[in-house]
Structure formats: C-alpha cells, structure tokens
Design an enzyme around this catalytic site. Structure first.
Site, PDB file in Angstrom:
ATOM      1  N   GLY A 404      39.206  43.845  41.454  1.00  0.00           N
ATOM      2  CA  GLY A 404      40.749  44.074  41.328  1.00  0.00           C
ATOM      3  C   GLY A 404      41.092  42.945  40.477  1.00  0.00           C
ATOM      4  O   GLY A 404      42.161  43.004  39.561  1.00  0.00           O
ATOM      5  N   ALA A 405      40.877  41.585  40.762  1.00  0.00           N
ATOM      6  CA  ALA A 405      41.105  40.460  39.792  1.00  0.00           C
ATOM      7  C   ALA A 405      40.672  40.403  38.340  1.00  0.00           C
ATOM      8  O   ALA A 405      41.447  40.052  37.537  1.00  0.00           O
ATOM      9  CB  ALA A 405      40.559  39.144  40.442  1.00  0.00           C
TER      10      ALA A 405
END
Ligand code: HXC
Length: 510
Positions: A404-405
């Site tokens: 997700g980062a």
C-alpha cells in the site's frame, strides 16, 4: 506646527519604550529580545511601516484607566523580507506581560485582514501572558476574532508563528492554526494547561519546559516545526523560510537566481543504494545533491525521522520534497510519518508548490500500537493529500516501493505526472522473503527450497521493469542523471492545469 511635530516625536518615543526601561532590561536578562528589536531584525532595514502605534486599551476595571500605554502590548505593521512584502505582529511582554486585550486583538486583526486582502504572509511573534485578566470576556472575544481570521487566511496566505515566550491556554490555538510554528529553546513554551493545573488534576509533576518547551513540541508532540537556540537564529531562519514561499495562493513560488547547472551529473549517486537491500543509506544525501547549491530547508527535522519533508530549489524555483528515510525504521510509513508528510503535502498543494517524492518504503509499520492508534486513518491522510494534490508531482523510486505504501507515495495512480525509478527499484506487494513464506507455506520446513523460491521471486519482482512494462513507471533513469531528469520534468509541468471537481470542501480523514 513645530509643537505638534514635537509632540508626535515625544509620543513616538514613549510608545517605542513599551513597558519602560526596567522591564526591557528584565526581558534582555532572560535572553529575549524586545518586540521591536524582533521586528527590526525580521524585516529588511528601514522597511517597517507601523500601524496603530498610539492605540490604547479601553478598560476601566481595576484602575486600568490610569495606565494606558501606547500600542497596548503589540507592535503591528508591514515590511519586507528580501524585498518581498510581509505583515507582522509582535507581542510586547513589557506591556502587561504582552497579554491580549480587546484593542490588542483588534490591532492583530487589522493587519491579518490587510494581509489577506493584499496577498502577503502573516508572521506572528508570540510572547504573552494570555488573555488580559482585567478585561475578562472582552479579551476572550478578541482571541476568537483572531482565530476566525487564522481560519480564513489558511491556504490564502502563508502564516508563520514564532513562539518567543509564554503561549498558554486558549492562546495556543492561534499559532496551532498557522502553517509553521518555530520555537526558541529554553525561553518559550506552549501548553493548554500549565504545570500547576496539571499537578492538581493529574498529580503529575512537570516543569513548563518539559510540558511545553521547544524540545517537547519538536520531538514528541510535533506541534512545532523547528526549535532554535535563541531569538536571533529563529528570526534568521524565518527569513530563510519566507524566501521559499509564495506570498499568497494566487502567486507562483518565487524564482531565485541560481548558479548550479540543472543538467549537473552526479556519479556518486550511482553507488548511493547499497548492494544489500537491507542496508540503510542516507536519503538526505540524495536531496542535497538534487537541489540547487545543495540548499535544503527541512521542516520537522526532529519528528518522525523516518520521513523527510522540506524545500529545495530546482532552476531557482521552490520544490517541496517528501522522502522516506531508510536510516530510521527502514523508512516505513507509520502514524507520525503519515501525519507529518500529509500536512506538508497539503501546504505545498495549497500554495502551488510542486512536489518531489523520493521513495524507499518497505510498507506500513505493523503492530498493536499502530493499529490501536489509528494508523488506518492516519495513513489515509497521506494517501488523501497526494490524491487531491493538483500541483506538479514528480516521483523517484530509489529502492523499495512495497504494498500500500507504493500506492500512497505519489504513485502514477494518484495522478503522479512523472514517475521515475532507479534500476535498483523493487516495486512489489512485499519483500521476497515475506512473499515466499506466504505463497509456499507448506515448504517452510525445507530451507533450500524456500531459498530457491525467494531467489526466483527476487529475479521476477525485485526490479522496476514489471511496473515499467505496465506504464506505472514512466522511465527507468540512471541515478547520476536524477537532477537533470527531475528538473526537466518540473520544467515541462510549469503550465500544468488540473482541477478537482467542485465541492464545498473535502472530508479528509482527520
Ligand atoms: C494581565 C498580565 C498577564 C495577564 C502577565 N501580566 N500576565 N497582565 N493579564 N494575563 C503582567 C504581570 O502582572 C506583570 O505586570 C507582567 O505582566 C509580567 O508578568 P510576571 O508574572 O512578572 O512575569 P513572569 O514571572 O515572567 O511570568 C509570566 C507568566 C505569568 C508565566 C505569563 O505572568 C502568568 O502566569 N500570567 C498569567 C497567565 C494566565 O493565567 N493568563 C490567562 C490564561 S487564560 P508588571 O506590572 O508587574 O510588570 C487565557 C485564555 C485565552 O489566556 C483564551 C482564548 C480562547
């Protein structure tokens, strides 16, 4: 006529003395400058134009009608910083402890209104015992008038607060709503309730410095953006910051003369990323090597060091930088770093400052303290900030961009304009070891097999090419040419025009 001129001069002399020589001496003995000395140092020589020098309070309680000092404890006006206009107010602790009365507040409001109307930053120098006790609710009303203007000015003109003495109770909320707060070590503090009340209510024994000093607010609470040794340094750094900022939200950031070739090649960057993917390196080295003349103005240097925020210039123009720092917590995103970076991205977007994002992020920090602390909502702040930003956005992935980062850090999917990767980039859902341990759980008791699976995964995914094949990375670039590529990218985006759909305002996850 002569008499009147003489009276004017005499009145000015009295006003300039504020609370008188003895109190000025007391102020100096504490290592603090006076309100006027601060203004003189902040602004270009002879540029200060004062307003309301003769304004006096209207209070008649507690015998106050007999003590009506000219200026009423705050020096206000406008001037220039390196030739660019700013409005300023500076509270005078020598007059009723710099406390805020109805008229004191009116003086501040007057220059805030002018700043918004005329499009110039407001710099507030805070040194005050809070609400003027003799005035009661009139003083509280004055604070609220200032607060309302802080809100209206937010995103219209930059607002900077210098805390150079006490700032307590509700008084903290005006600085809190400004864009940057600078404090002075050992002589300034901010808290909602002071040490005595804290002791009564919670039984905690704490000094003013521990509770709300510069160190507390730059390292623990993140209320303040920087702490300086003394008034002089804080003022000099404020001038430096103003040089990076546009005067208002209708103006482009300033372009300064530059003496650094935008096409400069830096071969040392080719070896910045270590061979071993788990060995840290200092992302600040890349930032200073990218920017004009190595000049980097860092914001919140002492808080959430796993992410770096600040300003550089490229071809003389201000660029906001957000960068993961592999030296701290492997550069992961967590609650603090997400909040810090989100606020910075929103500031840049509000004031049309392009954003450069340098990515080396292994993901979000796991753990109960993160989840209980609401990392979901805080991480979403950064995601939201990048997603809504319409300024030019250039991203360089130097190494890891996992999970997700990867999405959050100004990815192509959040309307990144140029998304570059170095050959050392690894863009994947997670690192090779973690991935194989999940995919091949049944083989975990066979280390040889797992090692082979990990090597296969690395070959397949630990590179920038899978993303590049899909167009999620616009180009794989050589580290040495990063300054040139990034400068050209921003140059090509000078005419960018992107608008979000009309709305009253968004609902960022606060
Ligand atoms: C009127 C004040 C004052 C105040 C200080 N003075 N605070 N006058 N209203 N709020 C005066 C003192 O009487 C004194 O006058 C001079 O300023 C210097 O104060 P000292 O106490 O001698 O200085 P020092 O020892 O350095 O202590 C500073 C201080 C202390 C810690 C700020 O003065 C203090 O505690 N003041 C009260 C703080 C306070 O409770 N404020 C209200 C908070 S509520 P002379 O004539 O002797 O020089 C609040 C609500 C805001 O602010 C709400 C917004 C919504």
């Amino acid at each position: 006529m002569k008499d009147i001129q003489q009276e004017l001069e005499e009145r000015r002399q009295v006003a300039r003395l504020g609370g008188g020589a003895a109190r000025i001496e007391k102020q100096h003995a504490k290592g603090k400058l006076t309100a006027r000395e601060r203004v003189e140092l902040l602004l270009d020589e002879d540029s200060f134009e004062e307003f309301d020098m003769f304004v006096a309070h209207r209070c008649t309680e507690f015998g106050m009608e007999k003590d009506r000092p000219a200026g009423d404890g705050v020096v206000t006006g406008w001037g220039t910083i390196n030739g660019r206009m700013v409005y300023v107010f500076s509270q005078d602790f020598t007059v009723f402890g710099g406390s805020l009365s109805e008229t004191h507040a009116q003086k501040i409001c007057k220059i805030m209104d002018m700043a918004v109307q005329n499009g110039a930053p407001v710099i507030g120098i805070n040194d005050s015992g809070g609400a003027r006790i003799q005035e009661g609710v009139a003083s509280l009303a004055g604070y609220a008038e200032v607060f309302q203007r802080n809100v209206m000015a937010s995103g219209v003109v930059p607002q900077i607060s210098l805390i150079m003495g006490p700032c307590a109770g509700g008084a903290v909320y005006s600085p809190a709503m400004t864009d940057f707060i600078f404090m002075v070590k050992d002589s300034s503090y901010m808290f909602v309730t002071g040490p005595d009340v804290v002791k009564t209510v919670t039984n905690e024994v704490v000094t003013a410095e521990e509770l709300g000093g510069a160190s507390t607010h730059t390292k623990k609470s993140s209320v303040a953006d920087a702490a300086f040794e003394n008034d002089l340094e804080a003022i000099a750094e404020t001038r430096r910051l103003v040089d990076f900022l546009p005067l208002n939200n209708r103006e482009k950031p300033p372009v300064r003369p530059f003496f650094d070739d935008p096409s400069r090649i830096d071969e040392s960057l080719d070896t910045l990323v270590p061979e071993n993917a788990n060995t840290p390196y200092d992302m600040k080295e890349l930032i200073t090597k990218l920017g004009d003349e190595g000049d980097f103005y860092e914001i919140q240097e002492d808080f959430a060091k796993n992410i770096i925020t600040g300003f550089i210039r490229l071809e003389g123009s201000t660029v906001g930088v957000v960068a993961n720092q592999p030296m701290v917590l492997a550069g992961c995103l967590d609650i603090d770093s997400s909040r810090k970076a989100a606020r910075f991205v929103r500031f840049c977007d509000a004031f049309e400052i392009p954003i450069l994002t340098l990515v080396d992020v292994p993901g979000f920090l796991p753990g109960t303290s993160q989840e209980y602390g609401g990392v979901i909502k805080h991480g979403a702040k950064l995601l939201f900030a990048y997603g809504e930003a319409t300024v030019p956005k250039v991203t360089v992935i130097t190494r890891k961009a996992y999970g997700g980062a990867y999405d959050v850090m100004s990815s192509k999917h959040l309307r990144g304009d140029f998304n570059y990767a170095w050959p050392s980039a690894e863009i994947a859902v997670m690192g090779a070891k973690g991935a194989t341990e999940i995919l091949y759980r049944s083989e975990l008791n066979d280390p040889e097999k797992i090692a082979q699976r990990t090597a296969d995964y690395e070959d397949r995914f630990a590179n920038p090419f899978v993303a590049a094949e899909k167009g999620f990375i616009d180009e794989v670039i050589l580290p040495r040419s990063t300054r040139k590529r990034v400068a050209r990218a921003f140059a090509s985006l000078r005419g960018k025009n992107l608008q979000n759909p009309w709305k009253k305002h968004d609902n960022i996850p606060l």
